[in-house]
Design an enzyme around this catalytic site. Structure first.
Site, PDB file in Angstrom:
ATOM      1  CE1 TYR A   1     -73.892 -45.089   4.050  1.00  0.00           C
ATOM      2  CE2 TYR A   1     -73.030 -43.037   3.171  1.00  0.00           C
ATOM      3  CZ  TYR A   1     -73.179 -43.930   4.220  1.00  0.00           C
ATOM      4  OH  TYR A   1     -72.619 -43.648   5.433  1.00  0.00           O
TER       5      TYR A   1
ATOM      6  CG  MET B   1     -72.186 -35.666   6.121  1.00  0.00           C
ATOM      7  SD  MET B   1     -72.554 -35.941   7.861  1.00  0.00           S
ATOM      8  CE  MET B   1     -74.254 -36.433   7.814  1.00  0.00           C
TER       9      MET B   1
ATOM     10  CE  LYS C   1     -78.896 -11.295  -3.259  1.00  0.00           C
ATOM     11  NZ  LYS C   1     -79.797 -12.400  -3.461  1.00  0.00           N
TER      12      LYS C   1
ATOM     13  NE  ARG D   1     -88.019 -11.748  -5.225  1.00  0.00           N
ATOM     14  CZ  ARG D   1     -86.732 -11.988  -5.407  1.00  0.00           C
ATOM     15  NH1 ARG D   1     -86.264 -13.216  -5.388  1.00  0.00           N
ATOM     16  NH2 ARG D   1     -85.879 -10.988  -5.639  1.00  0.00           N
TER      17      ARG D   1
HETATM   18  C1  LIG Z   1     -82.886  -7.523  -5.722  1.00  0.00           C
HETATM   19  C2  LIG Z   1     -81.688  -8.229  -6.261  1.00  0.00           C
HETATM   20  N1  LIG Z   1     -80.804  -7.527  -6.977  1.00  0.00           N
HETATM   21  C3  LIG Z   1     -79.701  -8.116  -7.503  1.00  0.00           C
HETATM   22  C4  LIG Z   1     -79.445  -9.459  -7.319  1.00  0.00           C
HETATM   23  C5  LIG Z   1     -78.224 -10.075  -7.929  1.00  0.00           C
HETATM   24  O1  LIG Z   1     -78.557 -11.037  -8.898  1.00  0.00           O
HETATM   25  P1  LIG Z   1     -77.409 -11.824  -9.664  1.00  0.00           P
HETATM   26  O2  LIG Z   1     -76.694 -12.630  -8.637  1.00  0.00           O
HETATM   27  O3  LIG Z   1     -78.138 -12.665 -10.645  1.00  0.00           O
HETATM   28  O4  LIG Z   1     -76.547 -10.800 -10.280  1.00  0.00           O
HETATM   29  C6  LIG Z   1     -80.347 -10.216  -6.575  1.00  0.00           C
HETATM   30  C7  LIG Z   1     -80.108 -11.645  -6.398  1.00  0.00           C
HETATM   31  O5  LIG Z   1     -80.870 -12.439  -5.985  1.00  0.00           O
HETATM   32  C8  LIG Z   1     -81.496  -9.582  -6.026  1.00  0.00           C
HETATM   33  O6  LIG Z   1     -82.386 -10.265  -5.302  1.00  0.00           O
END
Ligand SMILES: Cc1ncc(COP(=O)(O)O)c(C=O)c1O
Length: 366
Positions: A262, A310, A35, A131
């Site tokens: 800056y 930047m 992701k 969450r």
């Molecule tokens: C549901 C879920 N599983 C697994 C992971 C992977 O976590 P990590 O990058 O700490 O291994 C994440 C990361 O945000 C997550 O949201």
């Protein structure tokens, strides 16, 4: 000649890090998280690099999954947040995307769809992160509703996520594990079968063996970084896959009492040599990086001085034996931990690698 700022991504490091997961959790399967553009490493290239060894991939949403399908990634892809609207269910089914189901809206959208082929479901239970996920006392009902639907494939996976597993001594993780195990055994007893399950993120893969289930879901460690603040013996075996590097584009001598950058927030205490590097917050180098943050110039640790701009940063190279335009600068990588840079900026390495900007070309090696 191009701007010398780039991120080198070592595919072999990705594969080695995944192999470590598989060694530590040998009885389960490893689903690398790709992701957020594979934590900034490039989701397409990372997925291709791991496609021989990963049985499935994890992304946040259907848009990320479709990008991978479009380039020919064949594996199932889990949508960690499930669907956001009912129309996504049939697209997911057609593309062999697996769905996390974690609330009634998602469940009802799935049950009411008319699908040509059933979908693989991960049933999310809230074990204390608060969450996402169903309350554990309703899990049996959700499991029953889903498993009796023609839209749902066999082998629903029970899943949850840790909030503090990177903090090895934190009792919250123990409570989450106990809560999950109770939920799992209730399901097993009620339905007379061994339910597949998934708990482990990177920290849990590395430090909590009892969380190793049917599927592990590591992200950060696949990219070779430790989720812990302190040294950890398994994490020490990881190899960072990303080297964020650039070069010196200007050099000047300044007198004691002169300031740099800056807001003029750093003033030389002695006559100093300042090297300007062409990388800044527009590339994802954090603007909060304070004076003294290390940068490797020709392999030597030198302090950042002055505010991050930047497109540039300025480094005190007075103590280097020699310096020339074009000299090599590493902002983070195997020899300069992104976690160390992040700690100085009151953030975590996850944020820095994920925010590496589009302007930085990724160059894949191995
Ligand atoms: C549901 C879920 N599983 C697994 C992971 C992977 O976590 P990590 O990058 O700490 O291994 C994440 C990361 O945000 C997550 O949201």
């Amino acid at each position: 000649m191009a701007r010398p700022t780039e991120a080198i991504i070592d595919r072999q490091a990705l594969r080695d890090n995944l192999a470590l997961v598989q060694t530590l959790a040998a009885d389960g399967k490893t689903m690398p998280m790709v992701k957020a553009n594979a934590y900034g490493h490039g989701a397409i290239e990372v997925s291709k690099a791991l496609s021989d060894v990963a049985p499935a991939f994890g992304v946040a949403c259907i848009e990320e999954a479709l990008v991978l399908r479009d380039v020919g990634i064949k594996q199932p892809i889990l949508l960690l947040e499930g669907t956001f609207s009912a129309d996504e269910v049939s697209i997911a089914a057609e593309n062999n995307f697996w769905l996390m189901v974690e609330n009634d809206k998602q469940k009802n959208a799935l049950l009411r769809s008319s699908l040509k082929q059933p979908i693989n479901i991960w049933l999310g239970v809230d074990t204390g992160m608060h969450r996402l996920g169903f309350n554990s006392n309703s899990i049996n009902k959700h499991y029953r509703d889903l498993s009796s639907s023609n839209n749902v494939a066999n082998n629903i996976v029970l899943a949850s996520h840790f909030s503090c597993a990177d903090n090895i001594g934190n009792p919250h993780t123990r409570r989450q594990i106990d809560y999950f195990q109770q939920c799992l055994s209730t399901l097993d007893n009620s339905f007379g079968r061994k339910t597949d399950w998934s708990l482990a993120n990177s920290a849990a893969v590395l430090a909590w063996p009892e969380t190793h289930g049917s599927w592990q879901r590591p992200g950060y460690m696949i990219y070779g970084n430790s989720p812990f603040n302190e040294p950890q013996h398994q994490a020490a075996k990881l190899t960072p896959a990303m080297t964020f590097q650039s070069a010196v584009i200007s050099i000047r001598e300044i007198d004691a009492g002169e300031s740099v950058g800056y807001t003029a927030n750093w003033t030389a205490k002695r006559r100093s040599t300042i090297a300007t590097i062409t990388a800044g917050y527009g590339d994802g180098y954090p603007r909060q990086a304070p004076n003294g943050t290390p940068v490797l110039i020709n392999g030597h640790r030198c302090p950042l001085v002055g505010r991050v701009s930047m497109d540039m940063i300025t480094i005190d190279v007075t103590d280097l034996p020699a310096i020339s335009i074009g000299d090599h600068a590493i902002l983070w990588g195997p020899s300069l931990s992104v976690n160390d840079i992040a700690a100085r900026c009151n953030t975590i390495g996850y944020e820095l690698i994920t925010q590496l900007s589009q302007r930085v070309p990724r160059r894949y090696i191995n």
